[in-house]
Design an enzyme around this catalytic site. Structure first.
Site, PDB file in Angstrom:
ATOM      1  N   GLY A  30       0.950  -1.164   0.013  1.00  0.00           N
ATOM      2  CA  GLY A  30      -0.023  -0.160   0.037  1.00  0.00           C
ATOM      3  C   GLY A  30       0.897   1.217  -0.071  1.00  0.00           C
ATOM      4  O   GLY A  30       1.932   1.080   0.409  1.00  0.00           O
ATOM      5  N   GLN A  35       3.116   9.859   1.058  1.00  0.00           N
ATOM      6  CA  GLN A  35       4.488   9.116   1.169  1.00  0.00           C
ATOM      7  C   GLN A  35       5.345   9.515  -0.259  1.00  0.00           C
ATOM      8  O   GLN A  35       6.391   9.350  -0.044  1.00  0.00           O
ATOM      9  CB  GLN A  35       4.199   7.705   1.314  1.00  0.00           C
ATOM     10  N   CYS A  78       5.979  -0.243   7.601  1.00  0.00           N
ATOM     11  CA  CYS A  78       5.727   0.932   7.361  1.00  0.00           C
ATOM     12  C   CYS A  78       6.825   1.451   6.136  1.00  0.00           C
ATOM     13  O   CYS A  78       8.135   1.395   6.875  1.00  0.00           O
ATOM     14  CB  CYS A  78       5.172   2.007   7.820  1.00  0.00           C
ATOM     15  N   LEU A  79       6.493   1.774   4.965  1.00  0.00           N
ATOM     16  CA  LEU A  79       7.839   2.128   4.371  1.00  0.00           C
ATOM     17  C   LEU A  79       8.479   3.574   4.773  1.00  0.00           C
ATOM     18  O   LEU A  79       9.580   3.768   4.618  1.00  0.00           O
ATOM     19  CB  LEU A  79       7.241   2.716   2.704  1.00  0.00           C
ATOM     20  N   HIS A 120      -4.255   1.566   7.662  1.00  0.00           N
ATOM     21  CA  HIS A 120      -3.076   2.067   7.819  1.00  0.00           C
ATOM     22  C   HIS A 120      -2.785   3.045   7.000  1.00  0.00           C
ATOM     23  O   HIS A 120      -2.300   4.270   7.350  1.00  0.00           O
ATOM     24  CB  HIS A 120      -2.044   0.812   7.493  1.00  0.00           C
ATOM     25  N   GLU A 121      -3.148   2.962   5.715  1.00  0.00           N
ATOM     26  CA  GLU A 121      -3.107   4.133   4.697  1.00  0.00           C
ATOM     27  C   GLU A 121      -3.862   5.296   4.992  1.00  0.00           C
ATOM     28  O   GLU A 121      -3.369   6.421   4.842  1.00  0.00           O
ATOM     29  CB  GLU A 121      -3.504   3.488   3.189  1.00  0.00           C
ATOM     30  N   HIS A 124      -2.365   7.456   7.374  1.00  0.00           N
ATOM     31  CA  HIS A 124      -1.380   8.276   6.841  1.00  0.00           C
ATOM     32  C   HIS A 124      -2.130   9.842   6.261  1.00  0.00           C
ATOM     33  O   HIS A 124      -1.239  10.645   6.474  1.00  0.00           O
ATOM     34  CB  HIS A 124      -0.465   7.662   5.464  1.00  0.00           C
TER      35      HIS A 124
HETATM   36  O1  GNR Z   1       4.092  -2.692   2.356  1.00  0.00           O
HETATM   37  C1  GNR Z   1       3.396  -2.325   3.631  1.00  0.00           C
HETATM   38  N1  GNR Z   1       2.787  -3.701   4.075  1.00  0.00           N
HETATM   39  C2  GNR Z   1       2.128  -3.617   5.234  1.00  0.00           C
HETATM   40  C3  GNR Z   1       1.972  -4.648   6.197  1.00  0.00           C
HETATM   41  C4  GNR Z   1       1.038  -4.763   7.099  1.00  0.00           C
HETATM   42  C5  GNR Z   1       0.142  -3.546   7.194  1.00  0.00           C
HETATM   43  C6  GNR Z   1       0.517  -2.452   6.621  1.00  0.00           C
HETATM   44  C7  GNR Z   1       1.163  -2.611   5.464  1.00  0.00           C
HETATM   45  S1  GNR Z   1       1.481  -1.026   4.581  1.00  0.00           S
HETATM   46  C8  GNR Z   1       3.257  -1.157   4.018  1.00  0.00           C
HETATM   47  C9  GNR Z   1       3.294  -0.002   3.059  1.00  0.00           C
HETATM   48  C10 GNR Z   1       3.070   1.128   3.687  1.00  0.00           C
HETATM   49  O2  GNR Z   1       3.880   1.833   4.614  1.00  0.00           O
HETATM   50  N2  GNR Z   1       2.075   1.990   3.315  1.00  0.00           N
HETATM   51  O3  GNR Z   1       2.052   3.329   3.965  1.00  0.00           O
HETATM   52 NI    NI Z   2       2.726   3.200   5.705  1.00  0.00          NI
END
Ligand code: GNR
Ligand code: NI
Length: 211
Positions: A30, A35, A78-79, A120-121, A124
Site C-alpha cells: 500500500g 508518502q 511501513c515504508l 494503515h493508509e 497516513h
Molecule cells: O508494505 C506494507 N506492508 C504492510 C504490512 C502490514 C500492514 C500495513 C502495511 S502497509 C506497508 C506499506 C506502507 O507503509 N504503506 O503506507
Molecule cells: Ni505506511
C-alpha cells in the site's frame, strides 16, 4: 494533513500510476500519496503476491463509514519506518467509501489484510503512523533509534543532487519521524524522482536493532 481530491482528472490518474509504480518498486502492499510528497487524500493498494497477477486498487477520498467491534491483530510495517515491525490491533472489518480512478463512487466492505492496509493508509492521510497505535514505550524506542540514525546518516545519504535537503530532512526526522513533514520539504522536487529517492533511501537503511 491531506486535502480531498477536488476532481478525478488526468493529473490525479497520473499520480495514481506513479504511486502504484513507486509501491511496486519499494516493494509494498500500500502507499498513501503523502508518502511521495503529495498531500492529497488518495492511496493505492495491491495485495497480490509476487506470483499472482497484479491487482491494483486506487482509493480517492476514502472514508471509513463503519468499523466492526471485532478486533484483529496484524504485524505491520511501513515504508516510512523502515525495518521496524510491530503488532497492531485494529477493527477486523471496515466499510470504506471512496472514488475509483474513474471518479465513480464505490463502497468496499474489507476484512483481513485489506482492512488492515486500508486503515494503515487512511491513517497516513491524517498524519498518523502505525507506531501511534503501539505502546508509548515501544514508540519512544523507535523514535529514539531513528533520531540517532538520522543524525549519523541522513546528511551524507540524502544531500545528493538536492543541496540542503539532507539537513532539512535530518531536522524533520529528528522532529517526528514523519513522512508528512518530510514530504512537505520535498515538494520542490518532481514527485516521481522524490518518491524513488526517498523510498530507495528508506529501503537501504540498515535494520533497527531494538534489543
Ligand atoms: O508494505 C506494507 N506492508 C504492510 C504490512 C502490514 C500492514 C500495513 C502495511 S502497509 C506497508 C506499506 C506502507 O507503509 N504503506 O503506507
Ligand atoms: Ni505506511
Amino acid at each position: 494533513v491531506c486535502k480531498p481530491v477536488a476532481a478525478v482528472d488526468d493529473d490525479i490518474r497520473r499520480l495514481a500510476d506513479d504511486m502504484l509504480e513507486t509501491m511496486y518498486d519499494a516493494p509494498g502492499i500500500g502507499l498513501a500519496a503523502i508518502q511521495i510528497g503529495e498531500p492529497v487524500r488518495m492511496l493505492v493498494i495491491d495485495l497480490a503476491k509476487e506470483d499472482e497477477a497484479k491487482a491494483p486498487h486506487v482509493f480517492i477520498n476514502p472514508q471509513i463509514v463503519a468499523s466492526s467491534d471485532d478486533i484483529s491483530i496484524y504485524e505491520e510495517g511501513c515504508l516510512s519506518i523502515p525495518d521496524y515491525y510491530a503488532e497492531v490491533e485494529r477493527p477486523e472489518t471496515v466499510t470504506v467509501t471512496y472514488l475509483d480512478r474513474d471518479g465513480k463512487a464505490q463502497e468496499m466492505v474489507a476484512d483481513g489484510l485489506m482492512a488492515t492496509c486500508l486503515q494503515h493508509e487512511i491513517d497516513h492521510l491524517n498524519g498518523v503512523l502505525f507506531i501511534d497505535h503501539i505502546s508509548k514505550l515501544k514508540r519512544d524506542m523507535v523514535v529514539r533509534k531513528f533520531k540517532k540514525l538520522a543524525r549519523e546518516k541522513a546528511p551524507q545519504r540524502l544531500v545528493g543532487d538536492e543541496p540542503g535537503v539532507g539537513v532539512e530532512l535530518l531536522d524533520a526526522l529528528g522532529d517526528r519521524l514523519e513522512a508528512h513533514r518530510l514530504a512537505e520539504l520535498q515538494q520542490r522536487v518532481d514527485h516521481r524522482r522524490r518518491a524513488v529517492g526517498v523510498l530507495q533511501h528508506l529501503a537501504h537503511e540498515r535494520p533497527v536493532d531494538l534489543q
